[in-house]
Scaffold this motif. Sequence first.
Motif, PDB file in Angstrom:
ATOM      1  N   PHE A 101      38.629  51.147  43.682  1.00 35.04           N
ATOM      2  CA  PHE A 101      38.208  50.313  44.805  1.00 35.04           C
ATOM      3  C   PHE A 101      39.369  49.405  45.173  1.00 35.04           C
ATOM      4  O   PHE A 101      39.871  48.648  44.339  1.00 35.04           O
ATOM      5  CB  PHE A 101      36.984  49.486  44.425  1.00 35.04           C
ATOM      6  N   ILE A 102      39.825  49.486  46.428  1.00 29.18           N
ATOM      7  CA  ILE A 102      40.924  48.663  46.934  1.00 29.18           C
ATOM      8  C   ILE A 102      40.392  47.805  48.075  1.00 29.18           C
ATOM      9  O   ILE A 102      39.776  48.319  49.007  1.00 29.18           O
ATOM     10  CB  ILE A 102      42.097  49.535  47.430  1.00 29.18           C
ATOM     11  N   LEU A 108      43.501  46.728  38.138  1.00 32.94           N
ATOM     12  CA  LEU A 108      44.752  47.402  37.811  1.00 32.94           C
ATOM     13  C   LEU A 108      45.954  46.664  38.390  1.00 32.94           C
ATOM     14  O   LEU A 108      46.996  46.541  37.740  1.00 32.94           O
ATOM     15  CB  LEU A 108      44.734  48.842  38.339  1.00 32.94           C
ATOM     16  N   GLU A 109      45.802  46.185  39.633  1.00 26.68           N
ATOM     17  CA  GLU A 109      46.874  45.449  40.312  1.00 26.68           C
ATOM     18  C   GLU A 109      46.247  44.377  41.193  1.00 26.68           C
ATOM     19  O   GLU A 109      45.153  44.568  41.735  1.00 26.68           O
ATOM     20  CB  GLU A 109      47.725  46.372  41.201  1.00 26.68           C
ATOM     21  N   MET A 114      44.645  37.971  48.715  1.00 30.31           N
ATOM     22  CA  MET A 114      44.499  38.574  47.391  1.00 30.31           C
ATOM     23  C   MET A 114      44.128  40.039  47.626  1.00 30.31           C
ATOM     24  O   MET A 114      43.087  40.324  48.236  1.00 30.31           O
ATOM     25  CB  MET A 114      43.414  37.867  46.581  1.00 30.31           C
ATOM     26  N   VAL A 115      45.001  40.923  47.215  1.00 29.93           N
ATOM     27  CA  VAL A 115      44.782  42.359  47.392  1.00 29.93           C
ATOM     28  C   VAL A 115      44.524  42.954  46.010  1.00 29.93           C
ATOM     29  O   VAL A 115      45.373  42.880  45.119  1.00 29.93           O
ATOM     30  CB  VAL A 115      46.006  43.038  48.035  1.00 29.93           C
ATOM     31  N   VAL A 130      36.806  51.698  38.165  1.00 35.26           N
ATOM     32  CA  VAL A 130      35.539  51.662  37.467  1.00 35.26           C
ATOM     33  C   VAL A 130      35.799  51.635  35.972  1.00 35.26           C
ATOM     34  O   VAL A 130      36.557  52.451  35.433  1.00 35.26           O
ATOM     35  CB  VAL A 130      34.678  52.893  37.825  1.00 35.26           C
ATOM     36  N   ARG A 131      35.209  50.666  35.285  1.00 36.68           N
ATOM     37  CA  ARG A 131      35.414  50.505  33.845  1.00 36.68           C
ATOM     38  C   ARG A 131      34.445  51.394  33.083  1.00 36.68           C
ATOM     39  O   ARG A 131      33.233  51.343  33.294  1.00 36.68           O
ATOM     40  CB  ARG A 131      35.209  49.039  33.458  1.00 36.68           C
ATOM     41  N   ASN A 132      34.956  52.211  32.197  1.00 38.35           N
ATOM     42  CA  ASN A 132      34.110  53.140  31.426  1.00 38.35           C
ATOM     43  C   ASN A 132      33.370  52.392  30.307  1.00 38.35           C
ATOM     44  O   ASN A 132      33.899  51.437  29.758  1.00 38.35           O
ATOM     45  CB  ASN A 132      34.973  54.250  30.839  1.00 38.35           C
TER      46      ASN A 132
END
Length: 256
Positions: A141-142, A230-231, A248-249, A254-256
């Motif tokens: 998701f971005i 992630l970033e 803020m980008v 998705v966390r397993n």
Amino acid sequence: MSKKHIFKENLEKYADPEMYDHLYEGYQKDLNIILEWAKSDLPIIELACGTGRLTIPMAKRGFQIIGVDIHEGMLERAKQKAKEQMVSIEFILQDCSQLSIPVKGSLVFMTGNSFQHFLTNEVQDALLQSVRQHLVKDGLFIFDTRNPLLNELAAVDEYEQKYIDIEGNQIIEFHRDEYDSLTQILHCHTNREIYEGHALLAKEQDGISLRFSFPLEMERMLKNNGFEILEVYGDWDKNELNEKSISMVYVCQVRN
């Protein structure tokens, strides 16, 4: 106040899709980052896709893409543009916090600071849960949202803006922005004058309400809704997020 009511009362700024294109269609910096993370093996979903500013160039690059928006007029404009440019895109009229699409994607993205339209904690959580339910394992998701700069939000802000519309008329806008620190919502009011030469053609007014969220607040919100960051960048040029960043980008997984 229902979720539907929140959105329906906050769409005045999008009453003219052609003018929206005139002002924003040329912006492409967000597309560059999205393309870095996009994969072509599964569908990609754009939320708050508007008039297809990003959906259409993604489709032209061969991605299977679905565009979702709550504003019917913006979607009709997007469909018209997609037809003219001969690309096949499924456009869906839905509330992004209550998605019901029979597919899961490898990537969901939402730009243009659309995250700020989700005005309450409840609706922000509903959006993130809705996104998570439409992503495959390890899906991304971005999205972006404005960084709340306190020196800009602390007081009532009044300013004037001028530009030329698609018919060549001069537009003068008088803005008044008021920030409510308890709700973290900026209430923006605009009075607009439209001139042909020196002749006043019309007066209009509209408004929009935008929720600001702070970096640590975003971290907790994303974690609680099943995402790993992630970033995170301070703008779409991938500059580091700091206290002066305009945006803020977030690139989340998705966390397993």
